[in-house]
Design an enzyme around this catalytic site. Structure first.
Site, mmCIF file in Angstrom:
data_model
loop_
_atom_site.group_PDB
_atom_site.id
_atom_site.type_symbol
_atom_site.label_atom_id
_atom_site.label_comp_id
_atom_site.label_asym_id
_atom_site.label_seq_id
_atom_site.Cartn_x
_atom_site.Cartn_y
_atom_site.Cartn_z
ATOM 1 N N GLY A 214 0.828 -1.201 0.000
ATOM 2 C CA GLY A 214 0.000 0.000 0.000
ATOM 3 C C GLY A 214 0.862 1.251 0.000
ATOM 4 O O GLY A 214 2.017 1.221 -0.419
ATOM 5 N N SER A 215 0.299 2.322 0.501
ATOM 6 C CA SER A 215 0.996 3.614 0.467
ATOM 7 C C SER A 215 2.073 3.683 1.548
ATOM 8 O O SER A 215 2.049 2.928 2.534
ATOM 9 C CB SER A 215 -0.012 4.736 0.707
ATOM 10 O OG SER A 215 -0.558 4.587 2.010
ATOM 11 N N GLY B 72 2.335 2.340 5.446
ATOM 12 C CA GLY B 72 3.526 1.641 5.945
ATOM 13 C C GLY B 72 4.092 2.294 7.191
ATOM 14 O O GLY B 72 4.601 1.614 8.088
ATOM 15 N N GLU C 240 5.551 -3.344 1.286
ATOM 16 C CA GLU C 240 5.688 -3.124 -0.155
ATOM 17 C C GLU C 240 4.936 -1.847 -0.456
ATOM 18 O O GLU C 240 3.727 -1.877 -0.620
ATOM 19 C CB GLU C 240 5.082 -4.349 -0.860
ATOM 20 C CG GLU C 240 5.358 -4.382 -2.300
ATOM 21 C CD GLU C 240 6.793 -4.068 -2.501
ATOM 22 O OE1 GLU C 240 7.060 -2.990 -3.044
ATOM 23 O OE2 GLU C 240 7.651 -4.847 -2.080
ATOM 24 N N CYS D 135 2.465 0.681 -8.361
ATOM 25 C CA CYS D 135 3.599 1.195 -7.583
ATOM 26 C C CYS D 135 4.834 1.251 -8.475
ATOM 27 O O CYS D 135 5.787 1.959 -8.172
ATOM 28 C CB CYS D 135 3.837 0.357 -6.340
ATOM 29 S SG CYS D 135 4.273 -1.329 -6.662
#
Ligand code: UN1
Length: 494
Positions: free
Chosen positions: A226-227, A231, A248, A282
């Site tokens: 995710g963003s 994170g 990630e 991403c």
């Protein structure tokens, strides 16, 4: 394992609405799992771990092999589900399912290769070895833009490594998750009774479900996609309980076009990398450094490609660019473009496209010529914006390339071996993926997928990523008959 998934009623009033970005309209309403159900699911997974860890790894691999068969059979349906829920083009929807099949095939082989080292001991008559054991329950948190592949990159490895998985998919794409679970359940039904209940579960709900996984001491590893904002919350919370984490997160990925580049090849790669998935990967290419000697060839050609690219409904066309996920994504794109203009950027494209209804957000991708790398260029905006900058010195371009967060994926376009090797060297790209003459997106599952900056360095899928899903023990075995020297201690063993 089906118990939790089966608790979801697809037509519950007042539940969580699932909106398709293709039309902007709700396609289902789901009941979310209650906190008690979330706790129960984690408990069931913890119980499943006790049994699954003792099933021999190649046998665990057999389950993943059957799953790959079921995925092949369900590929069309799952791919279409991805298009409905995430708005991806048909080929991208199918491509995502193919990545699932690929990682399953990889994991089947891996189930016979969970090798440890045998280590030379300094002590006479001793042998040392390293053993890899299953780790425990793996909690998976995934994002809307890849609604199924990242789950599978993790789950296929976790399952062969001996770990049950509990999955919290994005609130925007729970239907794809439930469909994936249903396909896995078919494989489990064929596999036999040595697959314990609760080996794989899907939990539908908002951030509170993710938080329960993150904070549970019964979840050994959290793997979250995710963003970077997400994170930054997940990482410290898992660390606070000494849990393990694979993060990630975002990527502000760039390409460098050198004077010797094969420009046809470069342009195709850039166009796909920057506009594909409407810039919502991403690995999307977001920045481009073009050498001054080819700038006036590359930029007009890109402008042409941007002006002619098809933007369309992914359920009816194979347009390269589908919808943005929602109105908020559209606003962020507008804000970034406005800021770029205020910093002297020249924006080509970027307007809303007349596709779908008022609540669907389709845009023409934007190409932005920037005088300097600042403002929105330093950020990841999850939309199709490519910032282009001119360079004259490769070392300076590499410095600028590395001067952002992310650090996920990167490309150089060159036929000059010195430029290529410099980019790949220790003073080259600082990204987890450094490519030559191909774009930043489309990473194969065989390579460990992940970044090196602002991501916690997490790696999932291929290479030796499996180690994160296991724990290592070093064993020392004394097979000598000589008694060890224990000075000053008298043992009386009769
Ligand atoms: C993501 O964007 O979250 O390299 C993952 C790619 C894909 C994975 C992207 N294989 O673009």
């Amino acid at each position: 394992m089906a118990a939790v998934g089966a608790a979801v009623d697809l037509s519950v009033a007042g539940g969580m609405a699932v909106v398709s970005p293709v039309s902007g309209e709700a396609v289902a309403t789901l009941r979310t799992h209650t906190p008690a159900e979330v706790d129960a699911a984690i408990d069931v997974a913890a119980e499943a771990f006790r049994a699954w860890r003792m099933v021999p790894p190649p046998r665990r691999g057999e389950l993943v092999r059957l799953f790959a068969e079921e995925l092949r059979a369900a590929k069309e349906d799952l791919g279409r589900m991805v298009s409905i829920e995430a708005g991806k083009s048909p080929s991208e929807g199918l491509g995502e399912v193919q990545e699932m099949i690929d990682i399953c095939d990889f994991a089947v082989g891996l189930s016979r290769q969970l090798y440890g080292l045998t280590i030379a001991s300094e002590r006479p008559g001793h042998r040392m070895m390293e053993t890899w054991h299953p780790l425990g329950v793996v909690g998976l948190i995934t994002a809307f833009n890849f609604p199924c592949a990242p789950w599978c990159w993790n789950a296929a490895l976790a399952l062969v490594c001996g770990d049950p998985v509990v999955w919290k998919p994005s609130e925007k794409t729970p239907l794809t998750a439930l469909a994936c679970q249903a396909v896995l359940d078919r494989a489990i039904a064929r596999f036999g009774s040595d697959a314990p209940a609760g080996l794989s579960q899907v939990l539908v709900g908002g951030p509170e479900v993710g938080e329960a996984l993150v904070d549970s001491p019964k979840v050994a590893l959290i793997s979250a996609t995710g963003s970077t904002r997400m994170g930054r919350i997940v990482g410290p919370r898992v660390a606070a309980r000494f849990g393990k984490c694979i993060l990630e997160l975002g990527g502000n990925n760039a390409g460098i076009v050198c004077p010797s580049a094969d420009l046809d090849m470069a342009l195709r790669a850039i166009a796909f990398g920057a506009m594909g998935t409407a810039g919502q990967r991403c690995t999307t290419m977001r920045r481009l450094f073009v050498h001054a000697s080819v700038y006036d060839t590359v930029v007009p050609a890109l402008k042409k490609a941007y002006a002619s690219v098809t933007v369309g409904n992914p359920l009816e066309t194979d347009a390269l660019v589908g919808p943005l996920i929602d109105g908020r994504a559209y606003e962020s794109m507008g804000e970034a473009l406005e800021e770029a203009r205020s910093l002297g950027g020249t924006v080509h494209g970027g307007a809303r496209a007349e596709v779908g209804g008022a609540s669907a957000y389709y845009v023409h991708p934007a190409l932005v010529e920037m005088p300097a790398q600042e403002g929105p260029v330093l950020r990841e905006t999850f939309a199709p914006i490519l910032y282009v900058m001119k360079y004259t010195d490769l070392d300076a371009a590499i410095e600028a390339h590395n001067a952002v967060g992310g650090g996920l994926s990167s490309s150089i376009f060159t036929t000059d071996m010195r430029e290529m090797e410099t980019f790949l060297s220790a003073r080259g790209s600082d990204c987890g993926i450094a490519n030559v003459n191909i774009g930043t997106s489309g990473a194969e599952i065989g390579g460990a997928f992940g970044g090196e900056k602002e991501t916690g360095g997490g790696r999932e899928s291929g290479s030796d990523a499996w180690r994160a899903y296991m724990r290592r023990a070093t064993n020392t075995i004394n097979y000598s008959s000589a008694l060890p020297l224990a000075q000053g201690v008298v043992f009386d063993i009769g």
